[in-house]
Design a protein around this motif. Structure first.
Motif, short mmCIF file in Angstrom:
data_model
loop_
_atom_site.label_atom_id
_atom_site.label_comp_id
_atom_site.label_asym_id
_atom_site.label_seq_id
_atom_site.Cartn_x
_atom_site.Cartn_y
_atom_site.Cartn_z
N ASN A 1 57.46 13.13 31.23
CA ASN A 1 56.43 13.56 32.16
C ASN A 1 56.63 12.92 33.52
N ASP A 2 56.10 13.60 34.54
CA ASP A 2 56.17 13.03 35.89
C ASP A 2 55.24 11.82 35.99
N VAL A 3 55.77 10.76 36.55
CA VAL A 3 54.99 9.53 36.75
C VAL A 3 55.13 9.15 38.22
N ALA A 4 54.02 8.81 38.84
CA ALA A 4 54.02 8.49 40.28
C ALA A 4 54.68 7.14 40.53
N PRO A 5 55.07 6.88 41.77
CA PRO A 5 55.70 5.59 42.09
C PRO A 5 54.73 4.41 42.03
N THR A 6 53.41 4.67 42.21
CA THR A 6 52.43 3.59 42.26
C THR A 6 51.13 4.03 41.60
N TYR A 7 50.51 3.10 40.86
CA TYR A 7 49.18 3.33 40.30
C TYR A 7 48.31 2.11 40.56
N LEU A 8 47.09 2.36 40.97
CA LEU A 8 46.10 1.31 41.12
C LEU A 8 45.28 1.29 39.84
N VAL A 9 45.31 0.17 39.13
CA VAL A 9 44.65 0.07 37.82
C VAL A 9 43.46 -0.88 37.94
N SER A 10 42.29 -0.29 38.04
CA SER A 10 41.05 -1.03 38.16
C SER A 10 39.97 -0.21 37.49
N ASP A 11 38.89 -0.83 37.03
CA ASP A 11 37.89 -0.06 36.30
C ASP A 11 37.13 0.87 37.24
N CYS A 12 36.13 1.55 36.73
CA CYS A 12 35.50 2.65 37.45
C CYS A 12 34.33 2.24 38.33
N GLU A 13 34.04 0.95 38.44
CA GLU A 13 32.89 0.53 39.23
C GLU A 13 33.16 -0.71 40.07
N PRO A 14 33.66 -0.51 41.29
CA PRO A 14 33.66 -1.65 42.22
C PRO A 14 32.21 -2.08 42.43
N VAL A 15 31.96 -3.38 42.45
CA VAL A 15 30.57 -3.85 42.50
C VAL A 15 30.50 -5.13 43.31
N ARG A 16 29.38 -5.31 44.00
CA ARG A 16 29.23 -6.53 44.79
C ARG A 16 29.12 -7.75 43.87
N LEU A 17 29.73 -8.83 44.31
CA LEU A 17 29.86 -10.02 43.47
C LEU A 17 28.50 -10.57 43.04
N ASP A 18 27.52 -10.56 43.94
CA ASP A 18 26.21 -11.11 43.58
C ASP A 18 25.53 -10.29 42.50
N GLU A 19 25.81 -8.98 42.45
CA GLU A 19 25.24 -8.13 41.40
C GLU A 19 25.80 -8.51 40.03
#
Length: 294
Positions: free
Chosen positions: A213-231
């Motif tokens: 299968n085609d695979v891109a040169p780069t992947y960003l692997v992070s979960d689905c919710e960026p969140v403020r640190l204090d939260e």
């Protein structure tokens, strides 16, 4: 998706078989012959062929490197937080490995990188095509390693992981419980990936590549919710008893303030086991609590 069945199992080298690399190797070993390279070969997981070598010793490396490799995963952790430590791990070690692979033709090289290559500190969204102009030596060395991987004769995929956490990486959770975190409000945006999802994502991408299968040169692997640190800190404090933060408690993060977008990874069909911090830290907290039935 499993690796496509062939007459023989793929031969895969995981260079840097520590906590994350070891988990990647274990998952791959279900459908492949996997070699785990690290200096202390006795710590390579069961079911993975140990290869005792130091990536900074090129002569030794050439003598022990397995032949006929179909794929290589480069997953190093610096031995120290210094320019030399990062350069050894992400540049020199990779150069030595690529030199030792001369004559072999793996189908894929996966280079485990980090979102520390991003310099953004303005709450903006970043993805695989965002500018990368890191000011710190750590991001600069990792970015140099990315480019070396792409410039190699092996088709390369760079996997940029955000902050890894999980059962073997409890530093943040422990800091909150011990009163060591007291971020300002609103705090900087933080991004994270559970260690199990990090390993699963790497395996998923390699399986896609080895299945044609085609695979891109780069992947960003992070979960689905960026969140403020204090939260995140407040949420943990609501779930489990925590000490009152002292005067020396940390008031901010270490990675600027940006929001990591994972749409390219999701578009490959990958699904997170821990899609947000509540799922991951919630499980870790639940595992800490004593069994009421006892």
């Amino acid at each position: 998706m499993a690796i496509e069945e062939t007459a023989s199992q793929p031969r895969i080298l995981v260079a840097g078989c520590g906590a994350l690399g070891g988990r990647i190797a274990t998952l791959l070993a279900r459908d492949a012959t996997v070699f785990g390279l690290r200096r202390q070969a006795n710590k390579v997981p069961a079911g993975v062929e140990p290869v005792a070598a130091d990536l900074l010793q090129p002569t030794q490396l050439r003598q022990v490197l397995p032949s006929d490799l179909d794929a290589v995963i480069y997953c190093l952790t610096p031995s120290q937080y210094s320019d030399q430590g990062y350069r050894d791990a992400y540049v020199t070690g990779l150069n030595n490995l690529l030199d030792a692979l001369d004559g072999q033709r793996p189908q894929r090289l996966i280079f485990i990188s980090s979102t520390s290559v991003y310099h953004q500190d303005d709450d903006s969204w970043v993805d695989e095509d965002s500018a990368t102009e890191p000011a710190r030596f750590s991001g600069q060395c990792i970015l140099e390693g990315e480019q070396r991987a792409r410039d190699s004769r092996i088709p390369a995929t760079v996997v940029r992981l955000s902050g890894i956490y999980g059962p073997s990486r409890r530093r943040f959770l422990t800091a909150v419980q011990d009163g060591g975190m007291n971020p300002r409000s609103p705090g900087p945006y933080s991004n994270r990936i559970h260690e199990e999802d990090a390993a699963r994502a790497v395996v998923h991408l390699l399986e896609l590549a080895l299945s044609g299968n085609d695979v891109a040169p780069t992947y960003l692997v992070s979960d689905c919710e960026p969140v403020r640190l204090d939260e995140v800190v407040r949420w943990v404090q609501d779930q489990v008893p925590c000490r009152t933060p002292g005067d020396d408690a940390r008031t901010g993060g270490r990675a600027g303030s940006k929001r990591c977008r994972n749409q390219r990874l999701l578009s490959t069909g990958f699904r997170f086991q821990y899609p947000d911090f509540r799922a991951g830290y919630g499980e870790m907290i639940a595992q800490e609590k004593p069994d009421d039935a006892g």
